[in-house]
Scaffold this motif. Structure first.
Motif, PDB file in Angstrom:
ATOM      1  N   GLY A 179       0.817  -1.214   0.000  1.00 13.25           N
ATOM      2  CA  GLY A 179       0.000   0.000   0.000  1.00 13.25           C
ATOM      3  C   GLY A 179       0.845   1.256   0.000  1.00 13.25           C
ATOM      4  O   GLY A 179       0.517   2.243  -0.676  1.00 13.25           O
ATOM      5  N   ILE A 180       1.957   1.235   0.734  1.00 10.74           N
ATOM      6  CA  ILE A 180       2.860   2.390   0.739  1.00 10.74           C
ATOM      7  C   ILE A 180       3.403   2.654  -0.665  1.00 10.74           C
ATOM      8  O   ILE A 180       3.489   3.801  -1.122  1.00 10.74           O
ATOM      9  CB  ILE A 180       4.020   2.160   1.724  1.00 10.74           C
ATOM     10  N   SER A 181       3.770   1.579  -1.378  1.00  9.62           N
ATOM     11  CA  SER A 181       4.295   1.742  -2.740  1.00  9.62           C
ATOM     12  C   SER A 181       3.247   2.362  -3.660  1.00  9.62           C
ATOM     13  O   SER A 181       3.543   3.286  -4.431  1.00  9.62           O
ATOM     14  CB  SER A 181       4.748   0.386  -3.292  1.00  9.62           C
ATOM     15  N   TYR A 182       2.017   1.856  -3.597  1.00  9.15           N
ATOM     16  CA  TYR A 182       0.954   2.419  -4.432  1.00  9.15           C
ATOM     17  C   TYR A 182       0.665   3.872  -4.042  1.00  9.15           C
ATOM     18  O   TYR A 182       0.399   4.719  -4.900  1.00  9.15           O
ATOM     19  CB  TYR A 182      -0.316   1.580  -4.301  1.00  9.15           C
ATOM     20  N   TYR A 183       0.700   4.144  -2.765  1.00 11.85           N
ATOM     21  CA  TYR A 183       0.455   5.504  -2.265  1.00 11.85           C
ATOM     22  C   TYR A 183       1.478   6.481  -2.840  1.00 11.85           C
ATOM     23  O   TYR A 183       1.134   7.579  -3.290  1.00 11.85           O
ATOM     24  CB  TYR A 183       0.523   5.466  -0.741  1.00 11.85           C
ATOM     25  N   GLN A 184       2.744   6.083  -2.841  1.00 10.88           N
ATOM     26  CA  GLN A 184       3.795   6.952  -3.351  1.00 10.88           C
ATOM     27  C   GLN A 184       3.681   7.158  -4.860  1.00 10.88           C
ATOM     28  O   GLN A 184       4.143   8.170  -5.383  1.00 10.88           O
ATOM     29  CB  GLN A 184       5.169   6.366  -3.014  1.00 10.88           C
ATOM     30  N   ARG A 185       3.090   6.218  -5.558  1.00 10.95           N
ATOM     31  CA  ARG A 185       2.909   6.360  -7.010  1.00 10.95           C
ATOM     32  C   ARG A 185       1.626   7.092  -7.359  1.00 10.95           C
ATOM     33  O   ARG A 185       1.335   7.310  -8.536  1.00 10.95           O
ATOM     34  CB  ARG A 185       2.903   4.980  -7.662  1.00 10.95           C
ATOM     35  N   GLY A 186       0.836   7.454  -6.350  1.00 14.31           N
ATOM     36  CA  GLY A 186      -0.405   8.161  -6.612  1.00 14.31           C
ATOM     37  C   GLY A 186      -1.561   7.252  -6.966  1.00 14.31           C
ATOM     38  O   GLY A 186      -2.621   7.733  -7.378  1.00 14.31           O
ATOM     39  N   LEU A 187      -1.401   5.929  -6.807  1.00 12.54           N
ATOM     40  CA  LEU A 187      -2.479   4.976  -7.094  1.00 12.54           C
ATOM     41  C   LEU A 187      -3.294   4.798  -5.812  1.00 12.54           C
ATOM     42  O   LEU A 187      -3.171   3.806  -5.085  1.00 12.54           O
ATOM     43  CB  LEU A 187      -1.892   3.645  -7.573  1.00 12.54           C
ATOM     44  N   LEU A 208       1.038  -2.007  13.283  1.00 10.43           N
ATOM     45  CA  LEU A 208       0.908  -1.925  11.830  1.00 10.43           C
ATOM     46  C   LEU A 208      -0.521  -1.556  11.437  1.00 10.43           C
ATOM     47  O   LEU A 208      -0.738  -0.729  10.546  1.00 10.43           O
ATOM     48  CB  LEU A 208       1.318  -3.263  11.213  1.00 10.43           C
ATOM     49  N   ALA A 209      -1.507  -2.161  12.097  1.00  8.57           N
ATOM     50  CA  ALA A 209      -2.906  -1.852  11.783  1.00  8.57           C
ATOM     51  C   ALA A 209      -3.226  -0.396  12.113  1.00  8.57           C
ATOM     52  O   ALA A 209      -3.929   0.283  11.355  1.00  8.57           O
ATOM     53  CB  ALA A 209      -3.832  -2.799  12.542  1.00  8.57           C
ATOM     54  N   ARG A 210      -2.710   0.090  13.235  1.00 10.98           N
ATOM     55  CA  ARG A 210      -2.954   1.494  13.594  1.00 10.98           C
ATOM     56  C   ARG A 210      -2.322   2.430  12.566  1.00 10.98           C
ATOM     57  O   ARG A 210      -2.904   3.461  12.207  1.00 10.98           O
ATOM     58  CB  ARG A 210      -2.403   1.773  14.993  1.00 10.98           C
ATOM     59  N   SER A 211      -1.137   2.074  12.107  1.00 13.22           N
ATOM     60  CA  SER A 211      -0.478   2.901  11.100  1.00 13.22           C
ATOM     61  C   SER A 211      -1.266   2.904   9.794  1.00 13.22           C
ATOM     62  O   SER A 211      -1.412   3.946   9.145  1.00 13.22           O
ATOM     63  CB  SER A 211       0.943   2.388  10.861  1.00 13.22           C
ATOM     64  N   ALA A 212      -1.788   1.737   9.396  1.00 14.70           N
ATOM     65  CA  ALA A 212      -2.582   1.662   8.165  1.00 14.70           C
ATOM     66  C   ALA A 212      -3.847   2.509   8.281  1.00 14.70           C
ATOM     67  O   ALA A 212      -4.229   3.213   7.337  1.00 14.70           O
ATOM     68  CB  ALA A 212      -2.934   0.210   7.866  1.00 14.70           C
ATOM     69  N   ARG A 213      -4.499   2.459   9.444  1.00 13.50           N
ATOM     70  CA  ARG A 213      -5.703   3.280   9.629  1.00 13.50           C
ATOM     71  C   ARG A 213      -5.363   4.762   9.593  1.00 13.50           C
ATOM     72  O   ARG A 213      -6.131   5.575   9.068  1.00 13.50           O
ATOM     73  CB  ARG A 213      -6.383   2.906  10.949  1.00 13.50           C
ATOM     74  N   VAL A 215      -3.012   6.184   7.855  1.00 11.84           N
ATOM     75  CA  VAL A 215      -2.811   6.588   6.457  1.00 11.84           C
ATOM     76  C   VAL A 215      -4.150   6.735   5.748  1.00 11.84           C
ATOM     77  O   VAL A 215      -4.365   7.669   4.971  1.00 11.84           O
ATOM     78  CB  VAL A 215      -1.916   5.563   5.734  1.00 11.84           C
ATOM     79  N   LEU A 216      -5.072   5.809   6.022  1.00 11.55           N
ATOM     80  CA  LEU A 216      -6.385   5.883   5.379  1.00 11.55           C
ATOM     81  C   LEU A 216      -7.139   7.144   5.782  1.00 11.55           C
ATOM     82  O   LEU A 216      -7.937   7.673   5.007  1.00 11.55           O
ATOM     83  CB  LEU A 216      -7.208   4.647   5.748  1.00 11.55           C
ATOM     84  N   GLN A 217      -6.892   7.630   6.984  1.00 14.54           N
ATOM     85  CA  GLN A 217      -7.588   8.825   7.456  1.00 14.54           C
ATOM     86  C   GLN A 217      -7.004  10.115   6.901  1.00 14.54           C
ATOM     87  O   GLN A 217      -7.600  11.175   7.035  1.00 14.54           O
ATOM     88  CB  GLN A 217      -7.555   8.861   8.987  1.00 14.54           C
ATOM     89  N   GLN A 218      -5.845  10.034   6.277  1.00 16.54           N
ATOM     90  CA  GLN A 218      -5.179  11.232   5.760  1.00 16.54           C
ATOM     91  C   GLN A 218      -5.476  11.417   4.273  1.00 16.54           C
ATOM     92  O   GLN A 218      -4.588  11.654   3.469  1.00 16.54           O
ATOM     93  CB  GLN A 218      -3.672  11.142   5.986  1.00 16.54           C
ATOM     94  N   PRO A 223      -0.783  12.291  -1.805  1.00 18.21           N
ATOM     95  CA  PRO A 223      -0.048  12.898  -2.911  1.00 18.21           C
ATOM     96  C   PRO A 223      -0.632  12.495  -4.250  1.00 18.21           C
ATOM     97  O   PRO A 223      -1.118  11.385  -4.413  1.00 18.21           O
ATOM     98  CB  PRO A 223       1.371  12.318  -2.742  1.00 18.21           C
ATOM     99  N   LYS A 224      -0.617  13.401  -5.163  1.00 19.11           N
ATOM    100  CA  LYS A 224      -1.078  13.099  -6.510  1.00 19.11           C
ATOM    101  C   LYS A 224       0.012  12.371  -7.275  1.00 19.11           C
ATOM    102  O   LYS A 224       1.180  12.412  -6.922  1.00 19.11           O
ATOM    103  CB  LYS A 224      -1.453  14.390  -7.240  1.00 19.11           C
ATOM    104  N   GLY A 225      -0.396  11.682  -8.327  1.00 24.57           N
ATOM    105  CA  GLY A 225       0.572  10.987  -9.158  1.00 24.57           C
ATOM    106  C   GLY A 225       1.452  11.977  -9.899  1.00 24.57           C
ATOM    107  O   GLY A 225       1.198  13.185  -9.916  1.00 24.57           O
ATOM    108  N   PRO A 226       2.516  11.495 -10.502  1.00 19.99           N
ATOM    109  CA  PRO A 226       3.411  12.396 -11.231  1.00 19.99           C
ATOM    110  C   PRO A 226       2.681  13.089 -12.375  1.00 19.99           C
ATOM    111  O   PRO A 226       1.907  12.475 -13.102  1.00 19.99           O
ATOM    112  CB  PRO A 226       4.509  11.454 -11.750  1.00 19.99           C
ATOM    113  N   LYS A 227       2.918  14.377 -12.524  1.00 19.88           N
ATOM    114  CA  LYS A 227       2.257  15.157 -13.565  1.00 19.88           C
ATOM    115  C   LYS A 227       2.716  14.684 -14.933  1.00 19.88           C
ATOM    116  O   LYS A 227       3.899  14.442 -15.158  1.00 19.88           O
ATOM    117  CB  LYS A 227       2.579  16.640 -13.375  1.00 19.88           C
TER     118      LYS A 227
END
Length: 417
Positions: A179-187, A208-213, A215-218, A223-227
């Motif tokens: 999920g972190i990888s997809y998040y950084q790519r804007g997916l 880990l579950a608290r950290s995932a929640r 991220v979902l709340q933010q 970040p948007k994907g690369p322009k």
């Protein structure tokens, strides 16, 4: 009476012997007894999470048998958990030097190096571990973590997927980092699914579950994907005390008297647009269009209009960037066709650090010009860029036309004067 005295004497001797045995120091044990006891005690304490005590036991075992690889491996694993990464790296290097087929030691070496920021060296060690033990899920898991540190977010999910396939116990962590990888790519949608899967597959109240929640709340900070496009426009005013237009190897407009020997004001406009429909961490492909236009206030025959559309394909290979582009160049001078060029440019850029790079270009251009001549240009351009220093371009040009062959001038980039 004598019998009683004799029995008391025997009892006294037995008590003294027992007392003396109790006073025998631990260092008087045989080496193999010290090793066996220390290893057993160390493994037990390691399992309880008492890593300081375990490290002390494994160090005693190594002192008893300095060349023992098993004690060194256990001690290295303990150092990793104590975050003594430098000590762990030294131990694992010693192990693989003694036995280069020790796959767990290569894995430990990769982990120790990655924790010290030595990511390329970590990948080399993890690659050795993969060759020796291709079914070890931790190898692919840590390869995925290192790939993320190197910003290879497109590569990391596949590695985490292989780790999950080999060990379902890694599913919560692997899902989270995917999920972190997809998040950084804007997916974002794919990242959300991975975070939700990480929460569902693990302990609901784990860190880990608290950290995932979190991220979902933010969602607002996602970040948007690369322009995929760029657009630049610049307009400048210039004054020239002697308007001259001398393209390489050609006569100016109007023949030998093309140097105007007049002053004039001109407005220069430059616009550039780029669109990249394909844009990943490895491949980039797109099209560009550039337009240069100059307007003289009085000497309109010296106005220059340059259209330069291009297409390009680019690949990133670690610190090396390879790019091939085709550029079509159409130039008008004084509203009359002046130059048509077809240029193929292979460009290689090597990043040496945060503020330096070397690039090497080979340009091959076939150009029918205004004077119906053929221009064959082969440029070997070593560019050294340090900080904000200006790139140094050295170009060699061969011009063939109706007026014979002449060497072109040394120049810095394209100039319209």
């Amino acid at each position: 009476m004598r019998i009683i005295v004799r029995q008391l004497r025997r009892i006294t001797i037995a008590v003294c012997i027992s007392w003396m045995l109790c006073l025998v120091p631990s260092w008087a044990q045989l080496p193999h007894e010290t090793y066996d006891f220390s290893m057993s005690k160390g493994i037990a304490e390691f399992g309880r999470g008492h890593y300081d005590v375990a490290a002390s036991m494994f160090e005693r075992a190594r002192n008893a048998k300095p060349d023992d690889l098993e004690a060194a491996d256990y001690l290295g694993q303990t150092y990793l958990r104590l975050k003594r990464y430098g000590d762990a790296e030294s131990l694992f290097r010693w192990i693989v030097k003694k036995n280069w087929k020790a796959a767990p030691a290569w894995l430990g070496l990769g982990i120790a190096r990655s924790q010290q920021g030595q990511y390329q060296e970590a990948l080399e060690a993890l690659g050795q571990a993969e060759q020796l033990d291709p079914k070890n899920p931790l190898v692919y898991f840590y390869q995925g973590l290192v790939a993320q540190e190197l910003k290879s977010f497109a590569q990391a999910p596949e590695l985490f997927s292989r780790a999950m396939a080999l060990s379902p116990d890694l599913t919560p962590s692997a899902r989270y980092y995917t999920g972190i990888s997809y998040y950084q790519r804007g997916l974002i949608e794919r990242a959300q699914k991975e975070f939700e899967a990480a929460i569902a597959s693990g302990e609901p109240e784990s860190e880990l579950a608290r950290s995932a929640r979190a991220v979902l709340q933010q969602q607002t900070a996602v970040p948007k994907g690369p322009k995929q496009w760029d657009l630049n426009l610049s307009v400048s005013g210039q004054y020239d005390s002697n308007v001259v237009l001398l393209p390489a190897g050609t006569q100016p407009p109007g023949g030998a008297v093309g140097i105007s020997q007049k002053d004039d004001f001109r407005t220069a406009i430059y616009a550039r647009a780029e669109y990249r429909p394909i844009q990943t961490d490895v491949w980039t492909a797109g099209v560009t269009y550039g337009l240069y236009q100059s307007f003289h206030q009085k000497l309109a025959k010296f106005d220059v209009q340059d259209h330069s559309p291009s297409v390009f394909v680019q690949r990133q290979m670690g610190p090396v960037q390879a790019r091939v582009q085709y550029v079509f160049d159409y130039v008008q001078v004084g509203q009359a066709p002046y130059l048509i060029a077809h240029v193929i440019q292979p460009i290689f850029t090597i990043a040496e650090g945060n503020s330096s790079s070397d690039c090497y270009e080979n340009h091959c251009a076939s150009t029918p010009s205004y004077h119906d001549c053929r221009l064959y240009q082969l440029d070997a351009v070593p560019c050294s860029v340090l900080g904000s220093a200006t790139p140094r371009n050295l170009r060699f040009q061969h011009v063939e036309g109706n007026r014979g062959i002449r060497p072109g001038p040394l120049r810095r980039g394209r100039q319209h004067v």
